[in-house]
Design a protein around this motif. Structure first.
Motif, PDB file in Angstrom:
ATOM      1  N   LEU A  28       0.774  -1.306   0.090  1.00  0.00           N
ATOM      2  CA  LEU A  28       0.068   0.021  -0.015  1.00  0.00           C
ATOM      3  C   LEU A  28       0.927   1.283   0.200  1.00  0.00           C
ATOM      4  CD1 LEU A  28      -2.847  -1.010   2.579  1.00  0.00           C
ATOM      5  CD2 LEU A  28      -3.282  -0.296   0.050  1.00  0.00           C
ATOM      6  N   TYR A  29       2.036   1.181   0.952  1.00  0.00           N
ATOM      7  CA  TYR A  29       2.998   2.271   0.843  1.00  0.00           C
ATOM      8  C   TYR A  29       3.568   2.745  -0.348  1.00  0.00           C
ATOM      9  CZ  TYR A  29       6.744   5.360   2.744  1.00  0.00           C
ATOM     10  OH  TYR A  29       7.481   6.455   2.734  1.00  0.00           O
ATOM     11  N   ALA A  30       4.068   1.596  -1.049  1.00  0.00           N
ATOM     12  CA  ALA A  30       4.820   1.587  -2.510  1.00  0.00           C
ATOM     13  C   ALA A  30       3.797   2.319  -3.516  1.00  0.00           C
ATOM     14  CB  ALA A  30       5.125   0.210  -2.977  1.00  0.00           C
ATOM     15  N   VAL A  47      13.001   5.389   4.242  1.00  0.00           N
ATOM     16  CA  VAL A  47      11.564   5.027   4.420  1.00  0.00           C
ATOM     17  C   VAL A  47      11.288   4.269   5.659  1.00  0.00           C
ATOM     18  CG1 VAL A  47      11.005   5.414   2.061  1.00  0.00           C
ATOM     19  CG2 VAL A  47      11.572   2.803   3.047  1.00  0.00           C
ATOM     20  N   GLU A  48      12.296   3.630   6.268  1.00  0.00           N
ATOM     21  CA  GLU A  48      12.192   2.517   7.545  1.00  0.00           C
ATOM     22  C   GLU A  48      11.164   3.391   8.592  1.00  0.00           C
ATOM     23  OE1 GLU A  48      14.989   0.320  10.536  1.00  0.00           O
ATOM     24  OE2 GLU A  48      16.168   2.296   9.402  1.00  0.00           O
ATOM     25  N   GLU A  49      11.369   4.595   8.873  1.00  0.00           N
ATOM     26  CA  GLU A  49      10.445   5.161   9.940  1.00  0.00           C
ATOM     27  C   GLU A  49       9.050   5.370   9.644  1.00  0.00           C
ATOM     28  OE1 GLU A  49      11.827   9.107  11.402  1.00  0.00           O
ATOM     29  OE2 GLU A  49      13.881   8.292  11.895  1.00  0.00           O
ATOM     30  N   ASP A  50       8.815   5.548   8.494  1.00  0.00           N
ATOM     31  CA  ASP A  50       7.390   5.468   7.698  1.00  0.00           C
ATOM     32  C   ASP A  50       7.007   4.251   7.895  1.00  0.00           C
ATOM     33  OD1 ASP A  50       7.627   8.226   7.227  1.00  0.00           O
ATOM     34  OD2 ASP A  50       7.701   7.952   5.133  1.00  0.00           O
ATOM     35  N   ALA A 102      20.200  -0.500   0.358  1.00  0.00           N
ATOM     36  CA  ALA A 102      19.032  -1.276  -0.376  1.00  0.00           C
ATOM     37  C   ALA A 102      17.914  -0.169  -0.711  1.00  0.00           C
ATOM     38  CB  ALA A 102      18.284  -2.410   0.582  1.00  0.00           C
ATOM     39  N   ALA A 103      17.232  -0.259  -1.476  1.00  0.00           N
ATOM     40  CA  ALA A 103      16.396   0.443  -2.458  1.00  0.00           C
ATOM     41  C   ALA A 103      15.213  -0.383  -3.027  1.00  0.00           C
ATOM     42  CB  ALA A 103      16.664   1.576  -3.109  1.00  0.00           C
ATOM     43  N   ALA A 144      -2.468   7.636   5.557  1.00  0.00           N
ATOM     44  CA  ALA A 144      -1.130   7.475   6.026  1.00  0.00           C
ATOM     45  C   ALA A 144       0.071   6.792   5.001  1.00  0.00           C
ATOM     46  CB  ALA A 144      -1.191   6.390   7.114  1.00  0.00           C
ATOM     47  N   VAL A 145      -0.545   6.174   3.999  1.00  0.00           N
ATOM     48  CA  VAL A 145       0.296   5.996   2.816  1.00  0.00           C
ATOM     49  C   VAL A 145       0.528   6.706   1.683  1.00  0.00           C
ATOM     50  CG1 VAL A 145       0.111   3.499   3.469  1.00  0.00           C
ATOM     51  CG2 VAL A 145      -1.361   4.353   1.724  1.00  0.00           C
TER      52      VAL A 145
END
Length: 302
Positions: A28-30, A47-50, A102-103, A144-145
């Protein structure tokens, strides 16, 4: 390639209804990020914190790491990871993902199909929402996403294997005599109830049946708090309030913390109360942390 089928069949660790929404949340975030930038890769350190915030807010009440879905979603064919060394994920370790740069981003074929058919993005998002989360959280999740709000209004996907029983709302509200089971609110405009909803105790997305013994009549506020794990149901069908909830105002005390230990309002005699199995599922998979003691004190004055 049927991207909706792949979306519906994300491989997740499951056992007896255990929630594991790690991959759905990352996807969903992606999708939300793709909606605004179709080519951008998501560097793990950026994006780790998100992702951790999403898991904390919408995931089960267990510690987990966003590194797990960032690596394992590759196996579902919808996601790719590259590092400073080249293509391929270095593993699910947080340190490995951070140190190798990493991405991740949506798989090339999926990106191409989303550009060709923009409506696919909304259909994938709707499917993820319907399969893994209750309706009361859909708008919050879209926000949120970063998904456009109108996605929350798209028509329910026909590929969802189960369809809801539309009679449940009326049956549950009748069982509780049109009163919120937590606070007793019973507002109407004329003969029409307002702000009252039928809540699933065991979420429909996790095989919760559309039965009265899996339902509660709740006002809109307490429905949201119940699905967020602020409120729960304990032994003797008494109300649980999470110790993680913080609210210093008189309103927060009256509407939330003061409920600790109170018995549910209803259902009426002759109607089944919430089944212990559904209550136990909610406590294990949704309720956040430990419950407050009964009769929690009100807000202190400065």
């Amino acid at each position: 390639m049927d991207w909706l089928e792949r979306t519906a069949k994300l491989r997740q660790w499951t056992r007896s209804g255990t929630r594991a929404p790690h991959k759905p949340l990352l996807l969903l975030y992606a999708l939300g990020r793709f909606q605004h930038d179709t080519d951008a890769a998501l560097r793990y350190t950026a994006v780790e914190e998100d992702l951790q915030r999403l898991l904390t807010e919408f995931g089960p009440p267990r510690k987990t790491s966003p590194a797990y879905p960032f690596h394992h979603l590759v196996n579902d064919g919808v996601w790719e990871v590259r590092t400073d060394r080249g293509p391929g994920s270095p593993g699910s370790g947080v340190r490995d993902l951070r140190e190798t740069g990493a991405a991740g981003r949506l798989a090339p074929d999926l990106r191409a199909e989303l550009r060709r058919d923009p409506s696919l993005l909304g259909r994938m998002a709707r499917l993820l929402l319907d399969l893994h989360f209750p309706p009361s959280l859909h708008d919050d999740l879209c926000e949120a996403v970063g998904l456009e709000p109108e996605l929350a209004e798209t028509e329910r996907m026909s590929s969802v294997p189960r369809q809801r029983d539309r009679r449940m709302r009326e049956l549950v509200l009748t069982a509780y005599e049109y009163r919120c089971a937590f606070c007793g609110y019973d507002g109407r405009i004329g003969a029409v109830p307002v702000g009252l909803e039928a809540a699933h105790v065991r979420w429909w997305a996790f095989d919760g049946p559309d039965d009265v013994d899996n339902g509660l009549c709740l006002c809109s506020l307490h429905h949201k708090l119940f699905d967020k794990g602020v409120l729960g149901i304990g032994d003797g069908h008494r109300i649980l309030v999470s110790q993680r909830f913080v609210g210093h105002s008189p309103a927060a005390h009256t509407h939330v913390t003061a409920l600790a230990g109170r018995p549910l309002v209803g259902p009426q005699p002759g109607t089944p109360s919430v089944a212990d199995s559904h209550r136990a599922w909610h406590t294990a998979e949704v309720f956040q942390g430990s419950p407050r003691p009964d009769g929690a004190p009100g807000p202190t004055r400065p």
